[in-house]
Design an enzyme around this catalytic site. Structure first.
Site, PDB file in Angstrom:
ATOM      1  CG  ASN A 200      -1.693   1.239   1.407  1.00  0.00           C
ATOM      2  OD1 ASN A 200      -1.785   2.044   0.480  1.00  0.00           O
ATOM      3  ND2 ASN A 200      -2.293   1.422   2.584  1.00  0.00           N
ATOM      4  CD1 TRP A 201       3.878   1.198  -2.585  1.00  0.00           C
ATOM      5  CD2 TRP A 201       3.734   2.106  -4.630  1.00  0.00           C
ATOM      6  NE1 TRP A 201       4.692   0.479  -3.423  1.00  0.00           N
ATOM      7  CE2 TRP A 201       4.631   1.016  -4.697  1.00  0.00           C
ATOM      8  CE3 TRP A 201       3.476   2.823  -5.806  1.00  0.00           C
ATOM      9  CZ2 TRP A 201       5.274   0.638  -5.869  1.00  0.00           C
ATOM     10  CZ3 TRP A 201       4.116   2.448  -6.978  1.00  0.00           C
ATOM     11  CH2 TRP A 201       5.002   1.365  -7.010  1.00  0.00           C
ATOM     12  CE  LYS A 202      -0.052   3.380   4.674  1.00  0.00           C
ATOM     13  NZ  LYS A 202      -0.161   3.501   6.117  1.00  0.00           N
TER      14      LYS A 202
ATOM     15  CG  HIS B  25      -5.979   1.815   4.726  1.00  0.00           C
ATOM     16  ND1 HIS B  25      -5.530   2.868   5.493  1.00  0.00           N
ATOM     17  CD2 HIS B  25      -4.983   0.899   4.714  1.00  0.00           C
ATOM     18  CE1 HIS B  25      -4.307   2.581   5.921  1.00  0.00           C
ATOM     19  NE2 HIS B  25      -3.955   1.394   5.459  1.00  0.00           N
TER      20      HIS B  25
ATOM     21  CD  GLU C 286      -3.080   5.569   6.464  1.00  0.00           C
ATOM     22  OE1 GLU C 286      -3.002   5.611   5.226  1.00  0.00           O
ATOM     23  OE2 GLU C 286      -2.219   5.005   7.183  1.00  0.00           O
TER      24      GLU C 286
ATOM     25  CD  GLU D 168      -3.525  -2.569   7.058  1.00  0.00           C
ATOM     26  OE1 GLU D 168      -2.339  -2.617   6.725  1.00  0.00           O
ATOM     27  OE2 GLU D 168      -4.312  -1.690   6.665  1.00  0.00           O
TER      28      GLU D 168
ATOM     29  N   GLY E 145       2.071   2.334  10.768  1.00  0.00           N
ATOM     30  CA  GLY E 145       3.030   3.429  10.684  1.00  0.00           C
ATOM     31  C   GLY E 145       3.663   3.796  12.019  1.00  0.00           C
TER      32      GLY E 145
ATOM     33  CB  SER F 171       4.788  -1.525  12.136  1.00  0.00           C
ATOM     34  OG  SER F 171       4.406  -0.176  12.338  1.00  0.00           O
TER      35      SER F 171
ATOM     36  N   GLY G  17       2.834  -1.012   4.273  1.00  0.00           N
ATOM     37  CA  GLY G  17       2.847   0.394   3.882  1.00  0.00           C
ATOM     38  C   GLY G  17       4.280   0.885   3.712  1.00  0.00           C
ATOM     39  N   GLY G  18       4.813   1.522   4.764  1.00  0.00           N
ATOM     40  CA  GLY G  18       6.123   2.169   4.688  1.00  0.00           C
ATOM     41  C   GLY G  18       7.219   1.302   4.086  1.00  0.00           C
TER      42      GLY G  18
HETATM   43  P1  PGA Z   1       2.592   0.437   7.597  1.00  0.00           P
HETATM   44  O1  PGA Z   1       1.161   0.635   6.872  1.00  0.00           O
HETATM   45  O2  PGA Z   1       3.172  -0.839   7.061  1.00  0.00           O
HETATM   46  O3  PGA Z   1       3.385   1.650   7.204  1.00  0.00           O
HETATM   47  O4  PGA Z   1       2.317   0.351   9.059  1.00  0.00           O
HETATM   48  C1  PGA Z   1       0.318  -0.462   6.628  1.00  0.00           C
HETATM   49  C2  PGA Z   1      -0.971   0.016   6.003  1.00  0.00           C
HETATM   50  O5  PGA Z   1      -1.432   1.118   6.336  1.00  0.00           O
HETATM   51  O6  PGA Z   1      -1.557  -0.680   5.163  1.00  0.00           O
END
Ligand code: PGA
Length: 249
Positions: free
Chosen positions: A9-11, A96, A98, A168, A174, A213, A234-235
């Protein structure tokens, strides 16, 4: 024998030029694998850069991070499931954290979005997870299963059986804090059992991914946990070297 799914997930990162450079570097390090799948969720505006780089890689599919629930209409700034599908997406993230916590997306909206995805032929990855306060109050499974049922509310058992779920925990996204494999497994087992009843016993094959994470360092142990069928990252998915290492876990 697991067939793990590694989802990136590149956001709101990687515009078209960065996405293309990423794909070149990633593909050079990650030859085709039969025993696993990779999904990439770039910005909608970088979809075509990513799909263009993937012409001979059916082991890697792409998706969008969000859709609107309507098929067409006066929704300035939004993308429908059909537009996403036409641009090359095959998957969509639904709900998601966010979307829920930054943009106020409700449980009911996730259900409408999952139904819109079905109408357009997109596969939903339904994202669910509890906040730290909810976990500390002992409400994890109540919250997570409520979110799951709401996202599936307008789907048939057959459609639910064709979806994916990502657990998640909000406090892990994050933050550098990860659920232990044991904690993830307990929640995944509860999700699995709810999926069995929602799908009239067809839910055994629904992949349940863990996210929050995930890194090169913890991917192996998380993936080894019972009922963890893949990772949503994500990150750590933004760096092609690190991401290819995770995909080779
Ligand atoms: P993260 O994000 O790996 O940076 O914690 C995961 C996500 O939001 O899908």
């Amino acid at each position: 024998m697991k067939h793990p799914i590694f989802a990136a997930n590149w956001k709101m990162n990687q515009g078209p030029a960065d996405a293309l450079a990423f794909m070149r570097q990633f593909l050079a390090q990650y030859p085709r694998q039969q025993d696993r799948s990779v999904l990439i969720f770039p910005s909608a505006l970088s979809l075509s850069a990513v799909t263009g780089a993937l012409s001979d890689r059916p082991d890697i599919q792409v998706g969008v991070q969000n859709i609107h629930w309507a098929d067409t209409g006066a929704y300035t700034g939004e993308n429908s499931a059909a537009i996403a599908r036409g641009a090359g997406a095959r998957y969509v993230l639904i709900g998601h954290s966010e979307r829920r916590h930054v943009f106020g997306e409700t449980d009911e909206e996730t259900g409408k979005k999952a139904a819109a995805a079905e109408r357009a032929g997109l596969t939903s990855m339904i994202c669910i997870g509890e906040t730290l306060a909810q976990r500390e109050a002992g409400d994890t499974s109540t919250v997570v299963l409520r979110q799951l049922r709401a996202a599936c509310a307008l789907l048939t058992a057959h459609q639910i059986a064709g979806s994916l779920v990502a657990y998640e925990p909000v406090w892990a996204i994050g933050s550098g804090k990860t659920a232990t494999p044991e904690d993830a497994s307990i929640v995944h087992a509860a999700i699995r059992s709810e999926l069995r009843s929602l799908t009239e016993e067809r839910g055994e094959g629904v992949p349940i991914l863990y996210g929050g994470s995930v890194s090169k360092g913890n991917a192996v142990s998380l993936l080894a946990a019972p009922d963890v069928d893949g990772l949503l990252v994500g990150g750590a998915s933004l760096d092609p070297d690190g991401w290819s290492a995770i995909c080779r876990t």
